[in-house]
Design an enzyme around this catalytic site. Structure first.
Site, short mmCIF file in Angstrom:
data_model
loop_
_atom_site.label_atom_id
_atom_site.label_comp_id
_atom_site.label_asym_id
_atom_site.label_seq_id
_atom_site.Cartn_x
_atom_site.Cartn_y
_atom_site.Cartn_z
N GLY A 239 22.16 36.90 -30.67
CA GLY A 239 22.01 36.06 -31.87
C GLY A 239 20.69 36.33 -32.56
CG ASN A 240 20.09 35.87 -36.45
OD1 ASN A 240 19.84 34.77 -36.96
ND2 ASN A 240 21.18 36.57 -36.74
NE ARG A 241 12.45 32.83 -33.92
CZ ARG A 241 11.20 32.81 -34.34
NH1 ARG A 241 10.57 33.96 -34.51
NH2 ARG A 241 10.59 31.69 -34.61
#
Ligand code: CTP
Length: 464
Positions: A239-241
């Site tokens: 995922g990412n932030r």
């Protein structure tokens, strides 16, 4: 038949329709009638009688028609021309819907006390009249005589009211005809006559200065938000932030400005607006499917896409359908994802290249570029993706980027302009971006109307 060719079947393409609204309880239906006429390719300008303004505000009509609304016979246009006379001289057809008993009587005797009667009296274009009133008013000999005079004496097309429940609580004949029947009557009235006034300068001007609370009325905007998650196995993902704050602020702002919003939400940490049509997605592949469906659904294509989602650039080459045990070890092989925004831009460009689709159907495309340290790559990104606007920010700067309520962005456009905004709340950034989208959509419509209004060649039924 391609989608673009199908859009050429719009039966009022290039026509200017004057929509006169008078003071009946059915006046609110004129807003939907305007939408239907616009969907048929018409440029619509609205005239309101003084009593109509008590049922419906001019702002919705101005926002939807993109023209100033005429409601006072004594008002002049900013350039000094008399608005209702410009309309009388340039409209291809005048349609009065709903027409009250009072308006029929005024028209039958040529009493031009309001802008609707004045424009009709001053015009030699075809006239379509759709009355709506109480049942006893409709059958009163005065109304019967007035309708006969309009129909037989003046040659107006009267779309008779229908039977059903009336505002008075009674039932009878008096309900405004079904809107598609009124649209059909308008289409029949213009038939294959040439466009009456192809010169845009002689037509009514475009509205300027529609306030933010209504400048996206009638627009359909697709917004993506949040970070995609790329599955490794049934329990793990990459995922990412991204928290989705910027995309959700954009959706909130677009809704407040009157747009219909489709919000495609990947992983988000903030509540989603109830008024949006929300499509939940997880991976880049899901997002790609949802985007395609939202940008060109069966109905009208979207007017704009704001791609605020943080899309994964890489996805596991294989997705395992059972959990990988620690003892097995794990080496991930990643494949690049397709550039979804560039994809949408390429298909929009190919639709626009088909002359039948034309610029009228091209969505305004907005991308984001989250950079670290410098925004030098932004202009090349805008060009490579083939989009209209790129919103670039330095996510390493304090107060900007993931998880914050503020953002400092630079907006670049296709024409090479660069606008640096100060540190603002994400909602204010959203509004600044939407200001640009609203302007770009108005410019798109203006260009399309000018192109559509070129004289119709009888042998092709298309603008020359
Ligand atoms: N984007 C997209 N599809 C991808 C990656 C990004 O549609 N596979 C969109 C993002 O939603 C954003 C814009 O493209 O609106 C720019 O994203 P960004 O990650 O900054 O650019 P990339 O094209 O991925 O370039 P790079 O990774 O080299 O910075």
């Amino acid at each position: 038949m391609t989608a673009a060719a199908a859009s050429d079947a719009r039966r009022l393409r290039g026509r200017l329709i004057a929509l006169g609204v008078t003071g009946s309880i059915a006046a609110y239906k004129a807003v939907e009638l305007l939408r239907l006429l616009t969907a048929e390719g018409a440029d619509v300008v609205v005239l309101l009688s003084p009593s109509a303004t008590r049922f419906v505000g001019p702002l919705s009509f101005a926002a939807l028609s993109r023209h100033p609304v005429e409601s006072d016979v004594l008002d002049l246009l900013p350039d000094g021309r008399i608005g209702h006379i410009v309309i009388a001289d340039s409209a291809d057809v005048l349609v009065v819907a709903p027409a009250t008993a009072h308006w029929l009587a005024a028209m039958a005797t040529g009493l031009a006390g309001d802008v609707v009667t004045a424009a009709v009296l001053a015009s030699n274009a075809p006239v379509v009249v759709a009355p709506a009133m109480d049942g006893d008013m409709w059958t009163h000999p005065a109304t019967v005589t007035n309708v006969a005079r309009l129909r037989e004496g003046f040659g107006y097309i009267v779309v008779a009211p229908e039977s059903g429940p009336l505002a008075s609580g009674q039932s009878g004949v008096g309900r405004l005809a079904e809107l598609p029947a009124i649209v059909d009557a308008v289409v029949a009235a213009v038939a294959d006559r040439p466009v009456r006034q192809p010169n845009p300068d002689a037509r009514p001007p475009l509205a300027t200065g529609i306030p933010r609370e209504a400048d996206l009325v009638g627009r359909r905007i697709v917004i993506t938000a949040g970070g995609t998650r790329e599955p490794i196995d049934p329990v793990r993902y990459i995922g990412n932030r991204s928290t989705g704050r910027m995309g959700v602020a954009l959706a909130d702002a677009a809704l407040a400005r009157g747009a219909a919003v489709t919000l495609i939400a990947a992983a988000v940490e903030v509540p989603l607006p109830d008024a949006a049509e929300v499509v939940r997605v997880e991976s880049t592949a899901d997002l790609q499917r949802a985007l395609r469906a939202a940008m060109t659904p069966d109905g009208a294509p979207a007017d704009a896409l704001v791609m605020a989602a943080a899309v994964a650039d890489f996805t596991p080459a294989v997705r395992l359908d059972r959990k990988i045990a620690r003892a097995d070890g794990l080496t991930l092989q990643l494949s690049p994802t397709p550039d979804l925004l560039a994809d949408v831009a390429a298909s929009a460009a190919s639709r626009a290249a088909d002359a039948a689709g034309g610029p009228a159907t091209s969505p305004i495309l907005v991308g984001f570029a989250a950079e670290t340290g410098s925004l030098d790559r932004a202009p090349a990104k805008l060009r490579a993706k083939g989009i209209d606007l790129l919103v670039a920010n330095d996510v390493s700067e304090p107060g900007s980027g993931f998880g914050t309520d503020t953002n400092r962005v630079t907006i670049l456009d296709r024409g090479g302009s660069v606008e640096q905004l100060p540190l603002l709340s994400k909602r204010e950034v959203a509004d600044r971006i939407l200001d640009r989208v609203a302007l770009a959509l108005d410019a798109r419509d203006e260009a399309a109307q000018t192109a559509d209004a070129r004289p119709v060649r009888a042998e092709e039924g298309r603008p020359a």
